[in-house]
Design a protein around this motif. Structure first.
Motif, short mmCIF file in Angstrom:
data_model
loop_
_atom_site.label_atom_id
_atom_site.label_comp_id
_atom_site.label_asym_id
_atom_site.label_seq_id
_atom_site.Cartn_x
_atom_site.Cartn_y
_atom_site.Cartn_z
N SER A 105 0.62 -1.36 -0.02
CA SER A 105 0.02 -0.13 -0.22
C SER A 105 0.87 1.32 0.04
CB SER A 105 -0.67 -0.02 1.26
OG SER A 105 -1.85 0.85 0.85
N GLU A 106 1.92 1.29 0.74
CA GLU A 106 2.77 2.32 0.84
C GLU A 106 3.43 2.85 -0.56
OE1 GLU A 106 4.60 -0.39 3.56
OE2 GLU A 106 2.31 -0.32 3.15
N ARG B 182 2.68 6.64 -1.88
CA ARG B 182 4.06 7.30 -1.89
C ARG B 182 3.97 8.49 -3.27
NH1 ARG B 182 7.65 3.85 0.25
NH2 ARG B 182 7.68 2.61 -1.57
#
Length: 851
Positions: free
Chosen positions: A448-449, A453
DNA sequence: GCGGACTGCTTACCT
DNA sequence: ACAGGTAAGCAGTCCGCG
């Protein structure tokens, strides 16, 4: 549903182990056998009606991925020494966010817990990893590209797909229908069609229900302790089994019930042993809340009675209570699913009790009881318990096994096991499907990150405080009565936008400078021109298949009834997926959360609506209302409609169809509130208070009668007579209230507790009422419906259980009646007060003052 | 101290 | 553990008025 580390006794599974050859079986479920350290599959044999366990023999192992090179990871002692770590392998994956192939390292382990189980253990907590949060047996399904719900065979121990192909005439019809679409989309549609055209077998199954002795009638038995004896277990099977096991005192004769096999037991141990034998015999077991009650209780009770582990065929997991060999479907969990409730069953049931679901769907409810189950004579107890099992079974058998077929269809689309698909919400289904497609194409599943980002930004402001981005537009309705109204709507608006605009987490804000001018209207976001987005492809193909193939076929009267019914199941299953496909990208809980995808979808939706309404007006059509994807047109000509439809098709590329035609529509100034009357006089009510669930039945009844009066209005001149009828109606309700000619049920508000009582920061009326009940020792939890009346005392409310007719603040109810009626009377040019009439005004006034 | 304006919370609905 | 937009009713707060 985890079956990790359960440690199934080898001897017990041997009887169920798949033989070397099976000509036709259906893959229904999967799991992990901690003792054998292998993935297994549950294979259903329709010929024998048995379930077989097939254990992996390909040497497949659990793993996760790292972006660090092998050489680098070799320096990581904690990794190399981690219990269960086996080896490192170099692999390639396509990194869709960067649009390039990259090298990754596969970290292989001997068991799933080494990668990461519950808690903080596991390799995935030592270093940054990818694909380490996928439950092992799902990983197995993805890697082997298995299709749950589809037919397979076992040849000399090997599992092979049966290779179902589309019937030639279907294949050629579809080819013809979709010949102008791009090849990638066509290929997906062909593959979906194979999954969805393949027949579903009859599934042999049994429904189970238990009753437990209760020393105090109001206390609910606790499956964690299982202190009280099981007094009845009933089974209803698809093979005609109807059996009740009763715990009896003394050796008297067993009660006789026609068509039911009643067996009395003096020993509870014998009773449970027989119940377990039946559970073991069936490939599929159905329950209503068996996860949290029936099966859990049976297991704990058996433990208390000294059964050893191998004698109990039930295992308790974190998410589910499962069976050792079979598949357990807890229908409570299935019907609790919001998407199933709303899209598959059109909100027919409002609560999630067996009584509510069965009575609204089957038209038959539980056996009514005057006393607790513990006081019942044997015969009555047997009848009561059996009925619950009957209802549970019938929830899967009505309309030619509709629910079983729906479950199989959902399982095939989502790539999830039958046990998982019935226990998870639609976001998990979509996630599973997306992961499967990533694996198939060698794509790295991003964390997910990684997505956030670059793509965590939104650029629009929501109308509602606290929301993340701007949503749909709702045009203010033109108040009044409008005759001859045509409603047009975009077919699957958001999925169509996702398809046409190539929206996907990897294509929005893509890394290519040359795509930067491909802007989504109303946003600063650009979309990739170079590569087809995965979610766009998946959602687009499902949309096309539903809109152009399954929806029309489900309505085609020339087809045989059974075939049409299946097409209807498929189109409802697709609808559930499509309806959620946009929302998941705007949900933080979704692992592929990508706010600009959701935001862009809504932005294009607003663009399409605005342009369409403008075009309609420039064609000389009066637009009287619009919401998200629909526009209400006042008395348009055939030609105008035709022109508008052609325009949207050409300019926007989205199908725009006539949804409904009203004889007339009544609008107040309120959005999302109207009443429409169809040419046949039937009434369509949207959003008006009178149809809301919490409104007291007496007021609802009055509202219903108001709509009946309005349904008789054919032309403006009928309004005079309607006015008279409404006046009489108001007067009769008013008198009924004033003279207190009602029972408490009729004046009770019924409001659901959205959370547990301790969770509320404020003190709304239903919570006040609930607290009064709690003070009386009644246990209340989230999801329960509180019935209360509005009272004259200082608290203002009382739960129905504690109230008397004297308490009711009837003046308040007149106010509710007024408010409810005014939503329609406003628009009709009528005033509630005038209707009630001057002559009676003094009475009313006095009445309001005295309340 | 009172009442109206306002905000926020909650539920139920619409698409 | 899909989204945002809307309505209704109530609870609680703030503020001006007298």
């Amino acid at each position: 549903m985890e079956k990790v580390g359960i440690g199934v006794g080898e001897a017990l599974t041997r009887d169920y182990e798949a033989p070397r050859d099976l000509p036709l079986v259906y893959l229904l479920s999967a799991g992990y056998d901690g003792r054998r350290e292998k993935a297994f599959l549950n294979l259903y044999d329709p010929e024998s009606g048995r379930m077989y366990l097939w254990y992996d023999n390909t040497g497949h192992l659990p793993y996760c991925l790292s972006k660090e090179p092998v050489e680098e990871l070799r320096k990581n002692r904690r990794l190399l020494e981690y219990p269960g770590f086996l080896r490192l392998e170099r692999e390639r994956r396509f990194d869709a966010l960067r649009d390039e192939w990259i090298e990754v390292t596969k970290i292989v382990a001997s068991n799933p817990l080494a990668i990461g189980g519950e808690g903080r253990g596991g390799i995935r907590n030592l270093l940054e990893t990818w694909e380490s949060r996928i439950i092992y047996y799902q990983n197995y399904i993805f890697d082997r590209q298995l299709n749950p719900g589809m037919p397979y065979r076992v040849v000399d121990g090997r599992l092979e797909p049966l290779g179902y192909e589309l019937p030639p005439e279907v294949a050629s019809q579809m080819e013809d229908l979709f010949k102008d679409e791009e090849p990638a989309l066509r290929e997906y549609m062909r593959e979906w069609a194979i999954l969805l055209q393949c027949p579903v077998p009859r599934l042999r199954r049994v429904a189970v229900d238990i009753e437990v002795y209760q020393p105090v009638a109001t206390r609910i038995p606790d499956p964690r302790t299982a202190e009280q004896p099981v007094i009845a277990v009933s089974f209803v099977g698809s093979d005609g089994l109807r059996r009740v096991l009763l715990l009896k005192e003394g050796a008297g004769e067993d009660p006789k019930i026609r068509g039911v096999e009643v067996r009395g037991y003096e020993s509870e141990r014998d009773l449970l042993a027989e119940a377990f034998r039946v559970l073991d015999d069936y490939p599929i077991v159905l329950s209503f809340n068996g996860d949290d009650f029936d099966l859990r209780y049976l297991r704990k009770r058996a433990q208390n009675l000294g059964f050893n582990a191998e004698e109990i065929p039930i295992t308790v997991g974190r998410r589910a209570t499962s069976l050792r060999h079979g598949v357990h479907i807890d229908l409570y969990r299935f019907f609790l699913n919001r998407s199933i409730q709303v899209y598959a069953f059109g909100n027919r049931y409002r609560e999630f009790t067996l009584q509510e679901v069965a009575s609204t769907i089957l038209g038959r409810g539980k056996v009514a009881l005057e006393e607790g189950v513990s006081e019942l004579p044997y015969e009555k107890l047997a009848e009561y318990c059996l009925r619950d099992a009957e209802l549970t079974y019938e929830l899967t058998s009505f309309s030619d096994d509709l629910v079983m077929k729906l479950i199989i269809a959902l399982s095939r689309i989502s790539k999830m096991t039958v046990e998982d698909v019935t226990r998870h919400g639609v976001s998990r289904w979509i996630l599973s499907l997306m992961r499967y497609e990533h694996r198939r194409r060698g794509m790295l599943i991003p964390n997910s990150e990684d997505i956030l980002r670059v793509k965590g930004v939104t650029a629009t402001r929501a109308v509602i405080k606290g929301r993340k981005y701007k949503g749909a537009i709702v045009r203010s309705p033109k108040p009044g009565v409008h005759f001859n109204v045509t409603v047009l709507d975009f077919a699957s608006l958001y999925p169509s936008i996702i398809r046409n605009w190539n929206l996907s987490y990897e294509t929005i804000l893509c890394p290519h400078p040359e795509c930067r001018d491909n802007l989504v209207p109303g946003t600063p976001h650009w979309v990739c021109r170079k590569r087809r987005g995965l979610s766009s492809l998946i959602i687009g193909s499902l949309r096309d298949l539903r809109v152009k193939w399954y929806k029309p076929l489900s309505r085609d009267k020339t087809l045989p009834e059974g075939e049409r019914a299946w097409y209807n199941v498929v189109q409802s299953a697709l609808k559930v997926f499509l309806n959620a496909s946009y929302g998941v990208f705007g949900s933080e809980a979704f692992p592929l959360y990508c706010p600009p995808v959701a935001e862009s979808t809504a932005a294009v939706g607003r663009y399409a609506m605005t342009k369409t309404m403008e075009e309609a007006e420039s064609l000389g059509i009066e637009v009287i209302y619009g919401d998200t994807d629909s526009v209400f047109l006042k008395d348009p000509s055939e030609e105008q409609i035709e022109k508008l439809m052609r325009w949207t098709e050409e300019e926007l590329g989205i199908d725009f169809d006539v949804d409904k035609v009203y004889r007339y529509v009544v609008f107040s100034r309120r959005k999302k509130n109207y009443l429409g009357v169809y040419p046949d006089g039937s009434v369509d009510v949207k959003g008006l208070t009178g149809k809301k669930r919490h409104v007291p039945p007496l007021l609802k009844e009055a509202f219903l009668r108001l709509t009946q009066i309005l349904s008789g209005v054919k032309a403006p001149e009928d309004l005079e007579r309607a006015k008279e009828e409404i006046r009489d109606l108001v007067e009769s309700v008013y008198l009924k209230l004033k003279n207190r000619e009602f029972d408490l049920r009729e004046v009770s508000f019924n409001v659901m507790l959205g959370q547990s009582l301790s969770g509320y920061e404020t003190n709304p009326q239903h919570v006040k009422a609930a607290k009064l009940l709690r003070d009386q020792g009644v246990k209340l939890g989230a999801g329960e419906v509180i019935s209360y009346v509005v009272t004259r005392d200082s608290v203002g409310v009382k739960p129905i259980q504690l109230a008397s007719k004297r308490d009711v603040a009837v003046g308040k109810y007149i106010e509710y009646l007024r408010s409810m009626f005014e939503q329609l009377l406003d628009a009709l040019g009528l005033s509630f007060d005038e209707l009630v009439g001057r002559p009676r005004e003094t009475t009313l006034d006095r009445f309001f003052r005295q309340r």
